[in-house]
Design an enzyme around this catalytic site. Structure first.
Site, PDB file in Angstrom:
ATOM      1  N   GLU A  96      11.023  -3.544  -3.097  1.00  0.00           N
ATOM      2  CA  GLU A  96      10.052  -3.105  -4.098  1.00  0.00           C
ATOM      3  C   GLU A  96       9.905  -1.584  -4.106  1.00  0.00           C
ATOM      4  OE1 GLU A  96       6.960  -6.829  -4.306  1.00  0.00           O
ATOM      5  OE2 GLU A  96       6.765  -5.484  -2.605  1.00  0.00           O
ATOM      6  N   CYS A 123       7.180   5.660  -5.109  1.00  0.00           N
ATOM      7  CA  CYS A 123       7.256   5.286  -3.699  1.00  0.00           C
ATOM      8  C   CYS A 123       8.482   4.393  -3.528  1.00  0.00           C
ATOM      9  CB  CYS A 123       5.963   4.553  -3.347  1.00  0.00           C
ATOM     10  SG  CYS A 123       5.935   3.890  -1.684  1.00  0.00           S
ATOM     11  N   CYS A 130      11.248  -4.445   7.737  1.00  0.00           N
ATOM     12  CA  CYS A 130      11.072  -3.351   8.703  1.00  0.00           C
ATOM     13  C   CYS A 130      11.015  -3.939  10.104  1.00  0.00           C
ATOM     14  CB  CYS A 130       9.769  -2.596   8.407  1.00  0.00           C
ATOM     15  SG  CYS A 130       9.505  -1.165   9.496  1.00  0.00           S
ATOM     16  N   CYS A 134       4.250  -2.954  12.807  1.00  0.00           N
ATOM     17  CA  CYS A 134       2.894  -2.407  12.876  1.00  0.00           C
ATOM     18  C   CYS A 134       1.931  -3.536  12.499  1.00  0.00           C
ATOM     19  CB  CYS A 134       2.738  -1.228  11.919  1.00  0.00           C
ATOM     20  SG  CYS A 134       3.825   0.146  12.329  1.00  0.00           S
ATOM     21  N   CYS A 137       0.518  -3.983   8.767  1.00  0.00           N
ATOM     22  CA  CYS A 137       1.386  -3.734   7.611  1.00  0.00           C
ATOM     23  C   CYS A 137       2.075  -5.012   7.139  1.00  0.00           C
ATOM     24  CB  CYS A 137       2.446  -2.694   7.989  1.00  0.00           C
ATOM     25  SG  CYS A 137       3.616  -2.372   6.658  1.00  0.00           S
ATOM     26  N   CYS A 354      -0.300   1.057  -0.330  1.00  0.00           N
ATOM     27  CA  CYS A 354       0.340   1.345   0.965  1.00  0.00           C
ATOM     28  C   CYS A 354       0.311   0.125   1.869  1.00  0.00           C
ATOM     29  CB  CYS A 354      -0.423   2.437   1.724  1.00  0.00           C
ATOM     30  SG  CYS A 354      -0.202   4.055   1.069  1.00  0.00           S
TER      31      CYS A 354
END
Ligand code: SAH
Length: 373
Positions: A96, A123, A130, A134, A137, A354
């Protein structure tokens, strides 16, 4: 190289295109023309490359392809105008990108700089998923699949330019993934975008969860893109709970690298910070943050915590809630002469803010384990 022996030239730098042109018996000048066709004029086939001549064009179609990513879905936030774009890659994986319209990046408009009014920020993602995990996230919940190629990163910008009348003025490498784990492709993509699409390097920001080695490398190479570091706590024990990468690269190593980077580049660093209730918004945490932030000239971007409940994580897995003391904390930072800006929650109604980028797992094959996480 493609399965049919052809080279995918989308993503090659100007020098690589010159080499490629030479390798197929053309002049290096042809490589520079290809660069312009691909990235400035955004050609998707060789047919339209009228100044190349018929024989060059047929030679190109025999030896090369222009293979980009495919836009499969667009979601638009009626509330703030943010657009989320879902792309499919050649191997079926999905990523995305988010386009954030002017004047929506920051909440406290009184403190907006002038250029904020005309800023159109894209962005972009740098990895599929990933590996860093974290705890707050959404992307982390997907696991890690693979790095994006230079072409797949650049094409996010080219596709957006095709879609919208207005071109992005700023690029942030803050979509899915950790850019520093895909350093070469990210830096190549930034270079191509700067020369090919006219977005200056100083209007691009690479955000990292904190890889000291790569931060130093950015300093050594005097990269002109901006550096942002997702800090979220200046206390090791807290940061390690939030961001497992901190166990491998604790704060003293991170700070050393940031000081090194600043000494080399003299460029101000941005720290990203989400205030979580009772976790990193206490007096002790603020004190540590102020001390940490004093080492080099910096700006603190306070990001509101965006819900990632949509990923299907049970609430008991998500011990973090947004701090009710954000305004107070920001006042305190400013009282200590630090620049602190509160980012808006642009796009959170379409899960495009974010940390909210995650493609539903059912549509992706199984993730792989990343060795360097
Ligand atoms: N891996 C890079 C870039 C991608 S994340 C990095 O960590 O910097 C982009 C930003 O979104 C980071 O600052 C990240 O900490 C933040 N973020 C992650 N999850 C979030 C959430 N749920 N709410 C708000 N911001 C989040």
């Amino acid at each position: 190289m493609d399965s049919n022996g052809k080279t995918n030239i989308l993503g090659l730098t100007r020098e690589q295109l010159e080499d490629f042109a030479e390798a197929i018996g053309e002049s290096r000048y042809r490589g520079r023309q290809l660069f312009e066709w691909l990235y400035t004029r955004r050609a998707t086939s060789f047919d339209g490359m009228t100044n190349l001549g018929k024989s060059t064009r047929s030679q190109l179609s025999r030896s090369a392809v222009i293979r980009g990513i495919n836009l499969v879905q667009q979601s638009f936030s009626r509330r703030d105008g943010t657009t989320k774009l879902l792309f499919e890659l050649a191997d079926g994986l999905k990523i995305e990108s988010v386009l954030i319209p002017p004047a929506t990046s920051f909440r406290d408009t009184g403190r907006q700089q002038d250029d904020e009014q005309s800023r159109l920020t894209l962005c972009v993602s740098t990895q599929v998923g990933c590996p860093l995990d974290c705890k707050f996230c959404a992307t982390g919940t997907m696991g890690f699949f693979r790095n994006l190629t230079t072409g797949e990163i650049v094409d996010q910008v080219l596709q957006v330019k095709r879609l919208t009348a207005k071109s992005p003025t700023n690029i942030v490498f803050m979509g899915m993934g950790e850019p520093m784990l895909n350093y070469d492709n990210v830096m190549n993509a930034a270079g191509i975008m700067a020369t090919g699409t006219g977005i200056a390097l100083k209007r691009m920001t690479v955000s990292t969860a904190g890889r000291p080695d790569r931060i130093r490398q950015m300093g050594d190479e005097n990269r002109r893109v901006k550096l942002a570091v997702s800090l979220h706590s200046a206390v090791d024990a807290t940061r390690s709970t939030l961001m497992p990468i901190n166990r491998k690269f604790p704060l003293d190593q991170l700070l050393d690298a940031i000081e090194y980077y600043y000494a080399k580049t003299r460029r101000r660093v941005t720290y990203e910070y989400i205030f979580f209730d009772g976790v990193n918004d206490t007096e002790r945490e603020l004190k540590a943050l102020i001390k940490f932030a004093r080492h080099v000239p910096c700006k603190i971007n306070v990001i509101p915590y965006h819900s990632i409940a949509f990923t299907g994580k049970r609430t008991s897995d998500l011990p973090f809630t947004p701090s009710p003391r954000v305004e107070q904390c920001v006042r305190e930072l400013r009282a200590h002469h630090l620049t602190a800006m509160v980012r808006s929650n642009a796009g959170d109604d379409i899960d495009a803010a974010c940390g909210q980028l995650a493609v539903r797992l059912s549509r992706q094959p199984r993730p792989v384990v990343h060795p360097s996480s």
